[in-house]
Design a protein around this motif. Structure first.
Motif, PDB file in Angstrom:
ATOM      1  N   LEU A 110       0.824  -1.217   0.000  1.00 29.91           N
ATOM      2  CA  LEU A 110       0.000   0.000   0.000  1.00 29.91           C
ATOM      3  C   LEU A 110       0.858   1.267   0.000  1.00 29.91           C
ATOM      4  O   LEU A 110       0.448   2.296   0.537  1.00 29.91           O
ATOM      5  CB  LEU A 110      -0.905  -0.003   1.234  1.00 29.91           C
ATOM      6  N   ALA A 111       2.032   1.191  -0.625  1.00 24.72           N
ATOM      7  CA  ALA A 111       2.975   2.313  -0.573  1.00 24.72           C
ATOM      8  C   ALA A 111       2.384   3.600  -1.160  1.00 24.72           C
ATOM      9  O   ALA A 111       2.489   4.676  -0.556  1.00 24.72           O
ATOM     10  CB  ALA A 111       4.265   1.949  -1.301  1.00 24.72           C
ATOM     11  N   LYS A 112       1.758   3.512  -2.332  1.00 30.14           N
ATOM     12  CA  LYS A 112       1.219   4.737  -2.953  1.00 30.14           C
ATOM     13  C   LYS A 112       0.110   5.366  -2.128  1.00 30.14           C
ATOM     14  O   LYS A 112       0.131   6.592  -1.897  1.00 30.14           O
ATOM     15  CB  LYS A 112       0.746   4.429  -4.376  1.00 30.14           C
ATOM     16  N   PRO A 113      -0.883   4.593  -1.670  1.00 32.04           N
ATOM     17  CA  PRO A 113      -1.894   5.214  -0.804  1.00 32.04           C
ATOM     18  C   PRO A 113      -1.300   5.839   0.459  1.00 32.04           C
ATOM     19  O   PRO A 113      -1.752   6.891   0.905  1.00 32.04           O
ATOM     20  CB  PRO A 113      -2.818   4.045  -0.456  1.00 32.04           C
ATOM     21  N   LEU A 114      -0.267   5.191   1.015  1.00 35.07           N
ATOM     22  CA  LEU A 114       0.378   5.747   2.201  1.00 35.07           C
ATOM     23  C   LEU A 114       0.999   7.102   1.899  1.00 35.07           C
ATOM     24  O   LEU A 114       0.893   8.048   2.684  1.00 35.07           O
ATOM     25  CB  LEU A 114       1.460   4.787   2.714  1.00 35.07           C
ATOM     26  N   VAL A 115       1.655   7.200   0.739  1.00 35.12           N
ATOM     27  CA  VAL A 115       2.281   8.464   0.350  1.00 35.12           C
ATOM     28  C   VAL A 115       1.224   9.555   0.227  1.00 35.12           C
ATOM     29  O   VAL A 115       1.409  10.695   0.682  1.00 35.12           O
ATOM     30  CB  VAL A 115       3.044   8.305  -0.984  1.00 35.12           C
ATOM     31  N   ASP A 125       1.347  15.515  -8.843  1.00 33.86           N
ATOM     32  CA  ASP A 125       2.577  15.110  -9.543  1.00 33.86           C
ATOM     33  C   ASP A 125       2.711  13.588  -9.453  1.00 33.86           C
ATOM     34  O   ASP A 125       3.351  13.069  -8.536  1.00 33.86           O
ATOM     35  CB  ASP A 125       3.798  15.793  -8.915  1.00 33.86           C
ATOM     36  N   PRO A 126       2.120  12.831 -10.372  1.00 26.77           N
ATOM     37  CA  PRO A 126       2.148  11.362 -10.324  1.00 26.77           C
ATOM     38  C   PRO A 126       3.564  10.791 -10.271  1.00 26.77           C
ATOM     39  O   PRO A 126       3.800   9.768  -9.616  1.00 26.77           O
ATOM     40  CB  PRO A 126       1.426  10.946 -11.612  1.00 26.77           C
ATOM     41  N   GLN A 127       4.501  11.441 -10.974  1.00 27.89           N
ATOM     42  CA  GLN A 127       5.876  10.933 -10.957  1.00 27.89           C
ATOM     43  C   GLN A 127       6.490  11.046  -9.564  1.00 27.89           C
ATOM     44  O   GLN A 127       7.188  10.133  -9.095  1.00 27.89           O
ATOM     45  CB  GLN A 127       6.734  11.702 -11.963  1.00 27.89           C
ATOM     46  N   LEU A 128       6.212  12.143  -8.873  1.00 27.69           N
ATOM     47  CA  LEU A 128       6.724  12.326  -7.519  1.00 27.69           C
ATOM     48  C   LEU A 128       6.120  11.283  -6.578  1.00 27.69           C
ATOM     49  O   LEU A 128       6.826  10.730  -5.721  1.00 27.69           O
ATOM     50  CB  LEU A 128       6.398  13.740  -7.028  1.00 27.69           C
ATOM     51  N   VAL A 129       4.844  10.980  -6.749  1.00 25.92           N
ATOM     52  CA  VAL A 129       4.191   9.955  -5.935  1.00 25.92           C
ATOM     53  C   VAL A 129       4.835   8.597  -6.177  1.00 25.92           C
ATOM     54  O   VAL A 129       5.110   7.838  -5.239  1.00 25.92           O
ATOM     55  CB  VAL A 129       2.679   9.888  -6.240  1.00 25.92           C
ATOM     56  N   ALA A 130       5.104   8.279  -7.449  1.00 24.35           N
ATOM     57  CA  ALA A 130       5.692   6.989  -7.797  1.00 24.35           C
ATOM     58  C   ALA A 130       7.092   6.834  -7.200  1.00 24.35           C
ATOM     59  O   ALA A 130       7.439   5.777  -6.647  1.00 24.35           O
ATOM     60  CB  ALA A 130       5.745   6.825  -9.313  1.00 24.35           C
ATOM     61  N   VAL A 131       7.897   7.886  -7.301  1.00 26.46           N
ATOM     62  CA  VAL A 131       9.251   7.829  -6.748  1.00 26.46           C
ATOM     63  C   VAL A 131       9.210   7.670  -5.230  1.00 26.46           C
ATOM     64  O   VAL A 131       9.941   6.852  -4.651  1.00 26.46           O
ATOM     65  CB  VAL A 131      10.047   9.101  -7.127  1.00 26.46           C
ATOM     66  N   THR A 132       8.338   8.432  -4.585  1.00 23.77           N
ATOM     67  CA  THR A 132       8.226   8.349  -3.125  1.00 23.77           C
ATOM     68  C   THR A 132       7.777   6.956  -2.694  1.00 23.77           C
ATOM     69  O   THR A 132       8.276   6.401  -1.701  1.00 23.77           O
ATOM     70  CB  THR A 132       7.240   9.407  -2.600  1.00 23.77           C
ATOM     71  N   ALA A 133       6.844   6.349  -3.440  1.00 22.81           N
ATOM     72  CA  ALA A 133       6.371   4.992  -3.123  1.00 22.81           C
ATOM     73  C   ALA A 133       7.511   3.978  -3.251  1.00 22.81           C
ATOM     74  O   ALA A 133       7.633   3.059  -2.425  1.00 22.81           O
ATOM     75  CB  ALA A 133       5.218   4.606  -4.037  1.00 22.81           C
ATOM     76  N   GLU A 134       8.347   4.127  -4.276  1.00 21.18           N
ATOM     77  CA  GLU A 134       9.512   3.238  -4.423  1.00 21.18           C
ATOM     78  C   GLU A 134      10.428   3.344  -3.206  1.00 21.18           C
ATOM     79  O   GLU A 134      10.914   2.329  -2.679  1.00 21.18           O
ATOM     80  CB  GLU A 134      10.302   3.605  -5.679  1.00 21.18           C
ATOM     81  N   LEU A 135      10.661   4.576  -2.762  1.00 21.36           N
ATOM     82  CA  LEU A 135      11.542   4.793  -1.618  1.00 21.36           C
ATOM     83  C   LEU A 135      10.936   4.209  -0.340  1.00 21.36           C
ATOM     84  O   LEU A 135      11.658   3.679   0.504  1.00 21.36           O
ATOM     85  CB  LEU A 135      11.801   6.291  -1.441  1.00 21.36           C
ATOM     86  N   VAL A 136       9.619   4.290  -0.212  1.00 22.40           N
ATOM     87  CA  VAL A 136       8.944   3.707   0.955  1.00 22.40           C
ATOM     88  C   VAL A 136       9.181   2.203   0.999  1.00 22.40           C
ATOM     89  O   VAL A 136       9.511   1.632   2.049  1.00 22.40           O
ATOM     90  CB  VAL A 136       7.434   4.014   0.922  1.00 22.40           C
TER      91      VAL A 136
END
Length: 508
Positions: A110-115, A125-136
């Motif tokens: 659930l990384a993206k919903p958490l972000v 900014d979908p790209q920023l969300v995707a990068v942050t989810a990867e880091l999570v």
């Protein structure tokens, strides 16, 4: 001043010295991250991703587990012996790994919903969300290792050993420094390098504790039980303490949520300012509370309440003796300090100014931040979990109301001030709650008035030197010595205690 108060001061010096080394490395870490990432979207992405396991660290680590574990471990050892206490500790680790393993797996799915929950302003900014989810997903397993370190800390602190747990953050800072430099040198993604560094650092911190546990005769190999009575008692204590810690962490999450609606970089301004406040708070405030908890727990277990009152009062006086001048110095020299530490590379002059104002907002609350930790430790030592929860809930409401109001006119600085206001409310409620258990125990208000007066003079003198720019920071030792000499001449007991502890440490 009783022997327990002197023991707290001695152990606080050990923790403070180790934490000082960690904070220096932490500043170097932040300096390098600021140079590599600045205060832009990629920095925000890493800080949000790292904040998630860090929030749970405070929730399941020192936020609730250690506070609930130490009194139960101490009482178990007093009543049933060392072997039974060790069985309890092993049983607690099994439960800890199981619970946090499930949470880590869920966080990965659930990384993206958490972000989006933590930073809803990223939604555009979908790209920023995707990068942050990867880091999570990369750095979230850190919570398992670091919560295990918190359990080790409880065992070691209860046995009178404070050095190894206090040195653990040095591993984190060293690994993150190496990760950031490797990313820059090799042309790799610096946020991803930092995320992997977080996990490796967690493992390193865990491994650091093991030789010291072995010296105490403790081993993770041995009997344990899912139904250990100590675990059950700790669990009952943790239910309200987890809730109280969760309220505090919700406060932090709400700050990130609110800051995500402000100008780009606001999250980073608050992060860097908070890191500066954490320096004196970690070196002195947290050190005192860490050293006080085992002593207070032992006194409560033995029913020695007069010594309990004296030890708690001495811990608070020592905390304010150091935190008040530290707050004055941070406020008076906010911009020169931020400029010296972060003002280079991608960290612009505007970022320096914005971070400095956030530092002023946080600085006013530094004494309250420092007071809360030993006050909460005292409540947990008395196995009173309701008072911290009630105080935390009220302070959360105060934060939300003041934060939403002040950010309208002061942007991110309003959020920093809201944190300060809610922390003072929290400290006041904790003091009031402890009065119900201890009667009138706080006998330090006249001395505190003296500390405030001297700190204001020192802060004003430091502020007059800001025309020197970064060189004004070089005068900080002068102001510290001036405050110390003044309190020594005025025969302040804390000044003499600090000098005595330093003499013993240097003598060794």
């Amino acid at each position: 001043m009783n022997s327990h108060s002197k023991t707290v001061a001695k152990n606080a010096a050990v923790v403070g010295g180790a934490t000082l080394a960690s904070r220096i490395l932490g500043f170097l870490r932040d300096l390098i991250i600021a140079f590599a990432l600045g205060a832009g979207p990629m920095a925000d992405a890493f800080f949000v991703a790292f904040r998630l396991p860090n929030l749970l660290r405070r929730l399941f680590g020192e936020g609730s587990l250690t506070m609930a574990f130490v009194p139960v471990f101490t009482r178990t050892r007093e009543d049933s012996g060392e072997a039974e206490a060790h069985t309890f500790a092993r049983s607690a680790l099994v439960w800890l790994v199981l619970i946090l393993g499930v949470i880590t797996a869920c966080a990965g799915l659930l990384a993206k919903p958490l972000v989006l929950v933590v930073a809803p302003g990223f939604a555009d900014d979908p790209q920023l969300v995707a990068v942050t989810a990867e880091l999570v997903r990369i750095c979230f397993p850190y919570i398992i290792f670091i919560s295990g370190v918190a359990l080790c800390m409880g065992i070691l602190n209860s046995s009178g050993h404070f050095l190894a747990p206090a040195l653990a953050p040095c591993i984190l800072n060293t690994v993150l420094i190496a990760s950031a430099l490797a990313g820059v040198a090799m042309g790799w993604s610096v946020p991803h390098c930092l995320a992997w560094g977080v996990v490796l650092a967690g493992l390193g911190q865990w491994l650091l504790q093991q030789p010291y546990l072995a010296r105490l005769g403790f081993s993770w190999r041995g009997p344990w039980s899912f139904s250990n009575p100590g675990v059950k008692k700790t669990g009952k204590l943790m239910l309200p303490t987890v809730f109280g810690a969760a309220v505090y962490q919700i406060n932090i999450i709400l700050g990130t949520v609110l800051a995500s609606f402000l100008a780009v970089g606001s999250i980073s301004y608050l992060y860097y300012a908070d890191r500066l406040v954490q320096f004196p708070l970690g070196v002195f405030g947290v050190a005192v509370s860490t050293a006080a908890l085992p002593s207070l727990s032992l006194l409560a277990a033995k029913g020695q309440m007069d010594d309990f009152r004296q030890t708690l009062s001495a811990s608070l006086r020592l905390t304010l003796f150091i935190s008040l001048p530290a707050a004055a110095g941070l406020i008076g020299l906010s911009e020169p300090i931020v400029s010296l530490l972060f003002g280079r590379g991608a960290f612009s002059a505007e970022a320096v100014s914005m971070t400095a104002w956030a530092l002023v907002g946080y600085g006013v609350g530094l004494p309250a931040f420092a007071m809360v930790r030993p006050l909460v430790s005292a409540c947990y030592a008395l196995q009173d979990t309701r008072t911290p929860v009630r105080a935390a809930v009220v302070s959360l409401l105060v934060y939300v109301i003041s934060g939403v109001t002040l950010m309208q006119v002061m942007d991110h600085v309003g959020l920093a001030l809201a944190t300060t206001i809610s922390s003072w409310v929290n400290a006041g409620l904790l003091l009031r709650g402890l009065n119900r258990h201890l009667g009138r125990w706080a006998d330090f208000w006249r001395q505190v008035a003296l500390f405030v007066a001297l700190s204001l003079v020192m802060g004003a003198a430091a502020w007059l030197t800001i025309g020197l720019g970064r060189w004004a920071v070089a005068l900080v030792p002068l102001w510290g010595v001036g405050y110390g000499v003044a309190t020594w001449l005025l025969k302040v007991p804390e000044a003499r205690m600090v000098v005595d502890v330093l003499r013993r440490r240097l003598g060794r």
